[in-house]
Scaffold this motif. Structure first.
Motif, short mmCIF file in Angstrom:
data_model
loop_
_atom_site.label_atom_id
_atom_site.label_comp_id
_atom_site.label_asym_id
_atom_site.label_seq_id
_atom_site.Cartn_x
_atom_site.Cartn_y
_atom_site.Cartn_z
N TRP A 238 0.93 -1.11 -0.09
CA TRP A 238 0.05 0.18 -0.05
C TRP A 238 0.97 1.31 0.09
N PHE A 239 0.78 1.97 -1.22
CA PHE A 239 1.76 3.03 -1.35
C PHE A 239 1.08 4.40 -1.35
N LEU A 240 1.43 5.31 -0.54
CA LEU A 240 0.95 6.82 -0.75
C LEU A 240 1.77 7.44 -1.92
N LEU A 241 0.99 7.95 -2.85
CA LEU A 241 1.90 8.53 -3.87
C LEU A 241 2.90 9.58 -3.68
N GLU A 242 2.13 10.29 -3.19
CA GLU A 242 3.05 11.81 -3.01
C GLU A 242 4.35 11.61 -1.98
N LYS A 243 4.47 10.32 -1.40
CA LYS A 243 5.66 9.75 -0.58
C LYS A 243 6.52 9.49 -1.71
N ILE A 244 6.21 8.95 -2.71
CA ILE A 244 7.03 8.36 -3.91
C ILE A 244 7.58 9.56 -4.56
N HIS A 245 6.85 10.71 -4.63
CA HIS A 245 7.20 11.76 -5.45
C HIS A 245 6.28 13.23 -5.02
N PRO A 246 6.82 14.18 -4.70
CA PRO A 246 5.90 15.34 -4.30
C PRO A 246 4.80 15.57 -5.69
N VAL A 247 5.19 15.64 -6.56
CA VAL A 247 4.38 15.86 -7.86
C VAL A 247 3.06 15.27 -7.67
N PHE A 248 2.92 14.15 -7.08
CA PHE A 248 1.49 13.62 -6.78
C PHE A 248 0.75 14.34 -5.88
N LYS A 249 1.09 15.26 -5.01
CA LYS A 249 0.13 15.92 -4.25
C LYS A 249 -0.95 16.61 -4.91
N GLY A 250 -2.05 16.50 -4.35
CA GLY A 250 -3.23 16.98 -4.96
C GLY A 250 -4.03 16.38 -6.36
N GLN A 251 -3.09 15.19 -6.68
CA GLN A 251 -3.42 14.67 -7.99
C GLN A 251 -4.65 13.61 -7.86
N LYS A 252 -5.57 13.44 -8.66
CA LYS A 252 -6.65 12.46 -8.36
C LYS A 252 -6.21 11.42 -9.31
N ILE A 253 -5.55 10.35 -9.19
CA ILE A 253 -5.33 9.25 -9.94
C ILE A 253 -6.60 8.55 -10.33
N GLU A 254 -6.84 8.48 -11.63
CA GLU A 254 -8.24 7.76 -12.01
C GLU A 254 -8.06 6.40 -12.78
N SER A 255 -6.87 6.04 -13.16
CA SER A 255 -6.53 4.55 -13.73
C SER A 255 -5.16 4.34 -13.84
N ILE A 256 -4.89 3.02 -14.12
CA ILE A 256 -3.51 2.39 -14.07
C ILE A 256 -3.28 1.32 -15.06
N CYS A 257 -2.36 1.05 -15.79
CA CYS A 257 -2.02 0.29 -16.46
C CYS A 257 -0.55 -0.32 -16.44
N LEU A 258 -0.28 -1.60 -16.87
CA LEU A 258 1.05 -2.12 -16.80
C LEU A 258 1.57 -2.44 -17.97
N ARG A 259 3.16 -2.25 -18.37
CA ARG A 259 3.86 -2.57 -19.44
C ARG A 259 5.09 -3.34 -19.13
N GLU A 260 5.34 -4.35 -19.87
CA GLU A 260 6.73 -4.91 -19.54
C GLU A 260 7.60 -4.52 -20.44
N LEU A 261 8.88 -3.89 -19.55
CA LEU A 261 10.19 -3.42 -20.43
C LEU A 261 11.25 -4.44 -20.22
N ASN A 262 12.33 -4.23 -20.81
CA ASN A 262 13.45 -5.21 -20.82
C ASN A 262 13.90 -5.06 -19.40
N ASP A 263 13.80 -4.00 -18.66
CA ASP A 263 14.54 -3.82 -17.41
C ASP A 263 13.54 -3.66 -16.34
N GLY A 264 12.39 -4.29 -16.41
CA GLY A 264 11.32 -4.58 -15.66
C GLY A 264 9.76 -4.09 -15.94
N LEU A 265 8.88 -3.99 -14.85
CA LEU A 265 7.70 -3.50 -15.20
C LEU A 265 7.59 -2.12 -14.99
#
Length: 286
Positions: A238-265
């Motif tokens: 369970w991750f609070l996004l604004e702790k990952i980066h302050p740019v997420f403060k006040g952002q209403k995240i609406e959706s998520i998707c995944l993509r596999e890259l050579n160096d990881g997800l």
């Protein structure tokens, strides 16, 4: 998790659904008149006019919008399609599914009134998320301050407009802090069998009204196929996004998707802060 890139898109209104397929991102807005397609580097690729939408407008008025709040890839008759779902929070305008077949360019709207009536007998409909999970479809129904329940509805088939549909409902139990956080996006990782989801806080006590935006988070449910057979489930991470980066403060995240890259997800998120534009974020799942 680590933020690797973020970008604002003033020309994409009200992004609420995000999916990745075959080198392209697909973005749908809850009141938009087009389906937006971006290349993998996030440059614009195409705009697909939506059926029954006035193309002289960029946004459909709230009382009559379809309220496309989720986007997922599904397989129908051996063809991959992009599926957007109306929230079901206002009948009949929001009782619909949007299907787009990237292989042929065919697009159509399906009536979900029977399906929504079937599942809406037991819950207050506010469908905000969906993802393909094996041969099934998983739907996320968002609660609110007046009815603080987040529900995950697993449908035993993906063509849910052909009702009746066998379903199983699991309540998503989140940590008590914040007081209530509502589900906004779902994405399943088939190799790991991990279910990624997003939530956000919003000061509203109904499925119709908007409210003040608060915090957004990412959760992970491991061994998801088995976990979703239970009556309740809680996130393993369970991750609070604004702790990952302050740019997420006040952002209403609406959706998520995944993509596999050579160096990881890679995890991609989209935000709609009701200002007419949309914002995409890329994170490395470390």
């Amino acid at each position: 998790m680590r933020l690797t890139h973020h970008q604002h898109f003033p020309g994409i209104p009200s992004a609420s659904g995000l999916a990745y397929h075959d080198g392209h991102y697909y973005v749908v807005g809850d009141d938009a008149t087009k389906l937006f397609i971006l290349n993998a580097d996030l440059t614009p690729a195409e705009q697909i006019p939506l059926p029954n939408a006035d193309q002289k407008q960029t946004r459909i008025p709230k009382p009559v919008k379809n309220d496309w709040e989720s986007l997922s890839t599904i397989v129908i008759n051996n063809q991959t399609a992009l599926l957007a779902l109306g929230s079901g929070s206002l009948s009949p305008h929001r009782n619909a599914a949007l299907l787009y077949f990237p292989g042929t360019g065919h697009i159509e709207i399906k009536d979900l009134s029977n399906f929504y009536k079937q599942i809406g007998d037991n819950i207050e409909l506010n469908i905000e998320a969906a993802t393909e999970i094996g041969e099934h479809l998983l739907i996320g129904n968002r609660g609110h301050l007046g009815r603080p329940e987040n529900l995950l509805v697993r449908c035993e088939k993906q063509d849910i407009w052909n009702s009746p549909v066998k379903t199983h409902t699991t309540q998503l139990i989140l940590p008590k802090e914040p007081a209530f956080s509502g589900i906004s996006g779902l994405a399943w990782h088939p190799e790991k069998d991990w279910l990624y989801f997003t939530t956000s806080t919003e000061e509203t006590a109904s499925t119709y009204d908007d409210g003040k935006i608060g915090e957004s988070r990412i959760g992970i449910i491991k061994n998801a196929t088995n976990a979703l057979q239970q009556p309740t489930v809680s996130p393993d991470e369970w991750f609070l996004l604004e702790k990952i980066h302050p740019v997420f403060k006040g952002q209403k995240i609406e959706s998520i998707c995944l993509r596999e890259l050579n160096d990881g997800l890679e995890i991609t998120l989209v935000a709609d802060n009701d200002d007419g534009g949309s914002h995409l974020f890329r994170l490395a799942a470390e």
